[in-house]
Scaffold this active site. Structure first.
Site, PDB file in Angstrom:
ATOM      1  N   LYS A 193      58.493  68.625  60.854  1.00  0.00           N
ATOM      2  CA  LYS A 193      57.220  68.009  61.252  1.00  0.00           C
ATOM      3  C   LYS A 193      56.051  68.879  60.787  1.00  0.00           C
ATOM      4  O   LYS A 193      55.889  70.002  61.253  1.00  0.00           O
ATOM      5  CB  LYS A 193      57.121  67.851  62.772  1.00  0.00           C
ATOM      6  CG  LYS A 193      55.895  66.989  63.137  1.00  0.00           C
ATOM      7  CD  LYS A 193      55.538  67.030  64.605  1.00  0.00           C
ATOM      8  CE  LYS A 193      54.546  68.120  64.913  1.00  0.00           C
ATOM      9  NZ  LYS A 193      53.216  67.936  64.290  1.00  0.00           N
ATOM     10  N   GLU A 267      57.608  82.090  64.914  1.00  0.00           N
ATOM     11  CA  GLU A 267      56.617  82.940  64.235  1.00  0.00           C
ATOM     12  C   GLU A 267      55.268  82.530  64.809  1.00  0.00           C
ATOM     13  O   GLU A 267      54.795  81.422  64.570  1.00  0.00           O
ATOM     14  CB  GLU A 267      56.721  82.717  62.725  1.00  0.00           C
ATOM     15  CG  GLU A 267      56.180  83.877  61.946  1.00  0.00           C
ATOM     16  CD  GLU A 267      54.779  83.611  61.489  1.00  0.00           C
ATOM     17  OE1 GLU A 267      53.851  84.091  62.170  1.00  0.00           O
ATOM     18  OE2 GLU A 267      54.612  82.927  60.478  1.00  0.00           O
ATOM     19  N   CYS A 301      48.045  83.965  60.336  1.00  0.00           N
ATOM     20  CA  CYS A 301      48.622  84.568  61.544  1.00  0.00           C
ATOM     21  C   CYS A 301      48.596  86.092  61.459  1.00  0.00           C
ATOM     22  O   CYS A 301      48.474  86.767  62.470  1.00  0.00           O
ATOM     23  CB  CYS A 301      50.035  84.062  61.758  1.00  0.00           C
ATOM     24  SG  CYS A 301      51.022  84.103  60.262  1.00  0.00           S
ATOM     25  N   GLU A 398      43.585  86.226  69.772  1.00  0.00           N
ATOM     26  CA  GLU A 398      43.593  85.695  68.411  1.00  0.00           C
ATOM     27  C   GLU A 398      42.473  84.667  68.265  1.00  0.00           C
ATOM     28  O   GLU A 398      42.386  83.726  69.047  1.00  0.00           O
ATOM     29  CB  GLU A 398      44.944  85.037  68.121  1.00  0.00           C
ATOM     30  CG  GLU A 398      45.026  84.497  66.719  1.00  0.00           C
ATOM     31  CD  GLU A 398      46.398  83.933  66.374  1.00  0.00           C
ATOM     32  OE1 GLU A 398      46.916  83.112  67.141  1.00  0.00           O
ATOM     33  OE2 GLU A 398      46.937  84.324  65.327  1.00  0.00           O
TER      34      GLU A 398
HETATM   35  P1  NAI Z   1      49.918  74.545  67.754  1.00  0.00           P
HETATM   36  O1  NAI Z   1      50.894  75.613  68.083  1.00  0.00           O
HETATM   37  O2  NAI Z   1      49.582  73.542  68.808  1.00  0.00           O
HETATM   38  O3  NAI Z   1      50.449  73.719  66.478  1.00  0.00           O
HETATM   39  C1  NAI Z   1      51.474  74.120  65.604  1.00  0.00           C
HETATM   40  C2  NAI Z   1      52.488  73.000  65.435  1.00  0.00           C
HETATM   41  O4  NAI Z   1      53.155  72.777  66.678  1.00  0.00           O
HETATM   42  C3  NAI Z   1      51.879  71.657  65.039  1.00  0.00           C
HETATM   43  O5  NAI Z   1      52.743  71.013  64.142  1.00  0.00           O
HETATM   44  C4  NAI Z   1      51.839  70.907  66.375  1.00  0.00           C
HETATM   45  O6  NAI Z   1      51.856  69.514  66.246  1.00  0.00           O
HETATM   46  C5  NAI Z   1      53.117  71.406  67.034  1.00  0.00           C
HETATM   47  N1  NAI Z   1      53.160  71.302  68.501  1.00  0.00           N
HETATM   48  C6  NAI Z   1      52.120  71.279  69.377  1.00  0.00           C
HETATM   49  N2  NAI Z   1      52.574  71.205  70.643  1.00  0.00           N
HETATM   50  C7  NAI Z   1      53.928  71.186  70.574  1.00  0.00           C
HETATM   51  C8  NAI Z   1      54.971  71.132  71.561  1.00  0.00           C
HETATM   52  N3  NAI Z   1      54.713  71.096  72.855  1.00  0.00           N
HETATM   53  N4  NAI Z   1      56.254  71.154  71.117  1.00  0.00           N
HETATM   54  C9  NAI Z   1      56.543  71.216  69.814  1.00  0.00           C
HETATM   55  N5  NAI Z   1      55.600  71.262  68.850  1.00  0.00           N
HETATM   56  C10 NAI Z   1      54.307  71.247  69.218  1.00  0.00           C
HETATM   57  O7  NAI Z   1      48.613  75.240  67.235  1.00  0.00           O
HETATM   58  P2  NAI Z   1      47.102  74.653  67.210  1.00  0.00           P
HETATM   59  O8  NAI Z   1      46.751  74.001  68.512  1.00  0.00           O
HETATM   60  O9  NAI Z   1      46.997  73.823  65.984  1.00  0.00           O
HETATM   61  O10 NAI Z   1      46.262  75.993  67.073  1.00  0.00           O
HETATM   62  C11 NAI Z   1      45.914  76.731  68.236  1.00  0.00           C
HETATM   63  C12 NAI Z   1      45.911  78.204  67.963  1.00  0.00           C
HETATM   64  O11 NAI Z   1      47.206  78.627  67.581  1.00  0.00           O
HETATM   65  C13 NAI Z   1      45.027  78.635  66.816  1.00  0.00           C
HETATM   66  O12 NAI Z   1      43.707  78.799  67.227  1.00  0.00           O
HETATM   67  C14 NAI Z   1      45.683  79.922  66.407  1.00  0.00           C
HETATM   68  O13 NAI Z   1      45.220  80.962  67.224  1.00  0.00           O
HETATM   69  C15 NAI Z   1      47.150  79.696  66.678  1.00  0.00           C
HETATM   70  N6  NAI Z   1      47.909  79.336  65.460  1.00  0.00           N
HETATM   71  C16 NAI Z   1      48.760  80.245  64.919  1.00  0.00           C
HETATM   72  C17 NAI Z   1      49.442  79.956  63.759  1.00  0.00           C
HETATM   73  C18 NAI Z   1      50.372  80.915  63.113  1.00  0.00           C
HETATM   74  O14 NAI Z   1      50.588  80.813  61.917  1.00  0.00           O
HETATM   75  N7  NAI Z   1      50.964  81.829  63.828  1.00  0.00           N
HETATM   76  C19 NAI Z   1      49.259  78.672  63.063  1.00  0.00           C
HETATM   77  C20 NAI Z   1      48.392  77.735  63.763  1.00  0.00           C
HETATM   78  C21 NAI Z   1      47.747  78.088  64.899  1.00  0.00           C
END
Ligand code: NAI
Ligand code: MG
Length: 488
Positions: A193, A267, A301, A398
């Site tokens: 996804k 990650e 990240c 972050e």
């Molecule tokens: P997120 O963690 O919500 O999104 C990442 C992925 O997880 C997306 O594909 C989303 O649809 C999916 N997702 C969301 N809720 C889920 C659930 N309950 N179960 C399974 N999958 C789920 O991140 P978001 O809201 O886009 O960003 C929020 C913060 O997260 C950012 O401000 C940043 O600080 C951090 N972040 C860190 C990343 C990294 O590479 N470590 C990448 C993106 C965001």
């Protein structure tokens, strides 16, 4: 070159716009789900728009998969695993991966433009970093597919089965490649996804996969929001969850899989330290700082979001950094001169602005570059804070944007203690002329990756991943392959 303005110092010159062409890009108005090598309408009949964050226009509509759709994709992946993929020789699996890698290379220009349109990152990065690296991950793991017994001698490597993979919006195609290539090389099948704001390059990859003749069901791509991700995580017939994203969602996932047979790699976020000693090559270090935090709008990240400068060179480093920030171009991601593109979404821009406000309220001193930013779209000027201490929110949490917090230090022990004083542990950078100091810090910093006299360098061969709240498990290299295998 175009004339910018006359000043007492003489004429200032600016780059003329140099937009990348979009005429070769083929996009559908609406995308269905990719299951069993077919395009399948979502059973919910729901679609959501994906925006170009640089101008807020809708690019395409994306299918929103529900539990039923996810179940369909998992069944397809299970059938493909049992009937086809687990029976193929490693050499045959490798051939498919090589073919996909070459087809991605052939379409690299189109993929780069779509990535910049959907994600907001500068075309220079998507063209020179994201897409080539994504291809290289497929090439690299293609080479391992028939050598698993040599990669893990005496360990009798066996695939896990069906992998559920959930990825974020900061490196959309690259993250898809990080997840899919090792899983397939190891003999697993996949349900992936993409993030809701950046599904397009994964869907273009689905087109490539179909065209490559990969057996149906080996790779399934289901689009949607967090509930779609949760449906993958909670599906009982999935053997492995690989997630990259926020620490909050990582914790939810870990709770969901606790007590099940599912293997997990997470990650998550970071608050990485970039450490400059007084014997460092200062001009190179300034470039490294810029690359560490402003690269990809700070949507990284492992971004070097906490800068530690040795006190006796702090004035020089900060002066040079401010000067360099003035020459950064913020604007159209498709312009080849752009250094900093668009923030991926309105929500993320609001988050970044909220942290900037907190930084000011908590008493840190802000400096932003003076460049013009477009009136439409989601943009943020490169920002730094001085007068920051360990207890400041902007030094602890972050931000995921182009915002740097700067602290000073005097001794090695002090900076190690400060750098490790965070719930995260993803990456770090060390800038010094002294090799022994580099080795001292690499062993003492609690970070999965430590770069020496460089920052944000990636290669398929080297493993990547974190400590503490930055998650666990490694991606890339042999470690990344082992994460998709049962090893005895
Ligand atoms: P997120 O963690 O919500 O999104 C990442 C992925 O997880 C997306 O594909 C989303 O649809 C999916 N997702 C969301 N809720 C889920 C659930 N309950 N179960 C399974 N999958 C789920 O991140 P978001 O809201 O886009 O960003 C929020 C913060 O997260 C950012 O401000 C940043 O600080 C951090 N972040 C860190 C990343 C990294 O590479 N470590 C990448 C993106 C965001
Ligand atoms: Mg988008």
């Amino acid at each position: 070159m175009a004339k910018k303005k006359e000043s007492p110092q003489g004429t200032e010159w600016n780059y003329s716009p140099s937009p990348e062409s979009t005429t070769h890009v083929k996009l559908e108005k609406r995308y269905a789900l990719f299951i069993n090598n077919e395009w399948v309408a979502p059973s919910s009949k729901a679609y959501f728009p994906t925006l170009n964050p640089a101008n807020e226009t809708v690019i395409s509509e994306i299918a929103w998969a529900n539990d039923k759709d996810v179940d369909k994709a998992v069944r397809a992946a299970r059938k493909a695993y049992q009937e086809v993929w687990s029976k193929l020789s490693g050499a045959e699996r490798g051939k498919y991966l090589f073919r996909i890698a070459r087809m991605m290379q052939e379409k690299s220009r189109e993929l780069a433009v779509i990535e910049s349109m959907d994600c907001g990152k500068p075309i220079r990065e998507s063209r020179d970093i994201d897409i080539p690296l994504a291809c290289n991950h497929f090439f690299y793991y293609a080479g391992w597919a028939d050598k698993l017994e040599y990669a893990f001698p005496t360990k009798n490597p066996k695939p896990l089965g069906v992998a559920g993979q959930i990825i974020p919006w900061n490196f959309p195609l690259l993250m898809a490649a990080w997840k899919i290539a090792p899983a397939l090389a190891a003999g697993n099948t996949v349900v992936l996804k993409p993030a809701e704001t950046t599904s397009l390059t994964a869907l273009k990859l689905a087109e490539i996969i179909k065209e490559s003749g990969l057996p149906p069901g080996v790779v399934n791509i289901v689009t949607g929001h967090g509930d779609t991700g949760a449906a993958i995580v909670n599906h009982p017939d999935i053997d492995k969850i690989a997630f990259t994203g926020s620490t909050n969602v990582g914790k939810i996932i870990q709770r969901s899989v606790a007590g099940t047979h599912k293997k997990t790699t997470l990650e998550l976020g970071g608050k990485s330290a970039n450490i400059i000693f007084d014997d460092a090559p200062i001009d190179q270090a300034v470039e490294g700082i810029v690359n560490g935090i402003f690269f990809n709008q700070g949507h990284v990240c492992c971004a070097g979001s906490r800068l530690f400068v040795q006190e006796n060179v702090a004035e020089e480093v900060i002066r040079k950094l401010k000067h360099r920030m003035e020459s950064l171009y913020v604007g159209d991601p498709l312009d080849k001169n752009t250094d900093i593109g668009a923030i991926n979404s309105k929500e993320q821009l609001d988050t970044i602005n909220r942290y900037i406000k907190i930084g000011i309220e908590e008493g840190a001193e802000i400096h932003q570059s003076q460049c013009a930013i477009p009136s439409q779209g989601f943009f943020c000027r490169p920002t730094l804070f001085i007068g920051v201490s360990q207890s400041h929110t902007i030094a602890q949490e972050e931000i995921f944007g182009p915002v740097l917090s700067i602290q000073t230090f005097r001794t090695v022990d002090e900076v190690i203690q400060k750098a490790n004083n965070t719930p995260y542990g993803l990456a770090a950078g060390v800038w010094t002329d002294k090799g022994s100091r580099i080795f001292n810090l690499t062993t003492q910093l609690k970070a999965g990756v430590v770069w020496a006299n460089t920052y944000n360098k990636f290669d398929p061969v080297s493993p990547f991943g974190g400590y503490k709240e930055s998650g666990f498990g490694r991606e890339g290299g042999l470690h990344g392959l082992g994460a998709y295998l049962k090893l005895s």
